[in-house]
Design a protein around this motif. Structure first.
Motif, PDB file in Angstrom:
ATOM      1  N   ILE A   1       0.837  -1.205   0.000  1.00 52.63           N
ATOM      2  CA  ILE A   1       0.000   0.000   0.000  1.00 52.63           C
ATOM      3  C   ILE A   1       0.874   1.258   0.000  1.00 52.63           C
ATOM      4  CG2 ILE A   1      -1.705   1.341   1.317  1.00 52.63           C
ATOM      5  CD1 ILE A   1      -2.837  -1.109  -0.163  1.00 52.63           C
TER       6      ILE A   1
ATOM      7  N   GLN B   1       0.881   4.199  -2.847  1.00 58.34           N
ATOM      8  CA  GLN B   1       0.737   5.628  -2.566  1.00 58.34           C
ATOM      9  C   GLN B   1       1.911   6.421  -3.138  1.00 58.34           C
ATOM     10  OE1 GLN B   1       0.238   5.282   1.668  1.00 58.34           O
ATOM     11  NE2 GLN B   1      -1.994   5.207   1.516  1.00 58.34           N
TER      12      GLN B   1
ATOM     13  N   HIS C   1       1.469   6.755  -6.943  1.00 51.48           N
ATOM     14  CA  HIS C   1       0.514   7.779  -7.364  1.00 51.48           C
ATOM     15  C   HIS C   1       0.978   9.195  -7.037  1.00 51.48           C
ATOM     16  CE1 HIS C   1      -2.434   5.085  -8.957  1.00 51.48           C
ATOM     17  NE2 HIS C   1      -2.458   4.398  -7.848  1.00 51.48           N
ATOM     18  N   ALA C   2       1.876   9.336  -6.087  1.00 49.45           N
ATOM     19  CA  ALA C   2       2.393  10.659  -5.737  1.00 49.45           C
ATOM     20  C   ALA C   2       3.538  11.086  -6.663  1.00 49.45           C
ATOM     21  CB  ALA C   2       2.873  10.660  -4.283  1.00 49.45           C
TER      22      ALA C   2
ATOM     23  N   ARG D   1      -6.734   2.422  -6.588  1.00 51.67           N
ATOM     24  CA  ARG D   1      -6.929   3.860  -6.338  1.00 51.67           C
ATOM     25  C   ARG D   1      -8.382   4.253  -6.604  1.00 51.67           C
ATOM     26  NH1 ARG D   1      -3.605   8.893  -8.994  1.00 51.67           N
ATOM     27  NH2 ARG D   1      -4.107  10.368  -7.355  1.00 51.67           N
TER      28      ARG D   1
ATOM     29  N   SER E   1     -10.684   3.154  -3.727  1.00 55.78           N
ATOM     30  CA  SER E   1     -10.535   3.768  -2.391  1.00 55.78           C
ATOM     31  C   SER E   1     -11.162   5.119  -2.297  1.00 55.78           C
ATOM     32  CB  SER E   1      -9.056   3.870  -2.024  1.00 55.78           C
ATOM     33  OG  SER E   1      -8.368   4.684  -2.951  1.00 55.78           O
TER      34      SER E   1
END
Length: 77
Positions: free
Chosen positions: A25, A29, A32-33, A74, A77
């Motif tokens: 996870i 994250q 995606h950042a 993504r 969520s």
């Protein structure tokens, strides 16, 4: 001559330890950042290696499949 549809393959769910799932996870994250394409691929490659360690021997997992998984997770969520 019509063919019978083949039933979908049944797959056993992966048993991933909680710490590995948390790390996955965190990688998602970070993926995606990140805006740099090369760094995103590096992050996805690390996640791929983590998953492969817990998949049955001989399993294949493409980098693009991990990236698709990140995108699908993504959206959920």
């Amino acid at each position: 001559m019509s063919r019978k549809p083949t039933p979908p393959l049944s797959r056993k769910p992966l048993e991933i330890p909680p710490e590995v799932a948390r790390q996955f996870i965190a990688e998602m994250q970070a993926y995606h950042a990140e805006y740099d394409v090369t760094r995103r691929e590096e992050i996805a490659a690390r996640a791929r290696h983590m998953l492969l360690e817990h998949m049955p021997k001989g399993s294949k997992l493409r980098l693009t499949e991990v990236q698709e998984l990140f995108d699908q997770m993504r959206k959920q969520s």
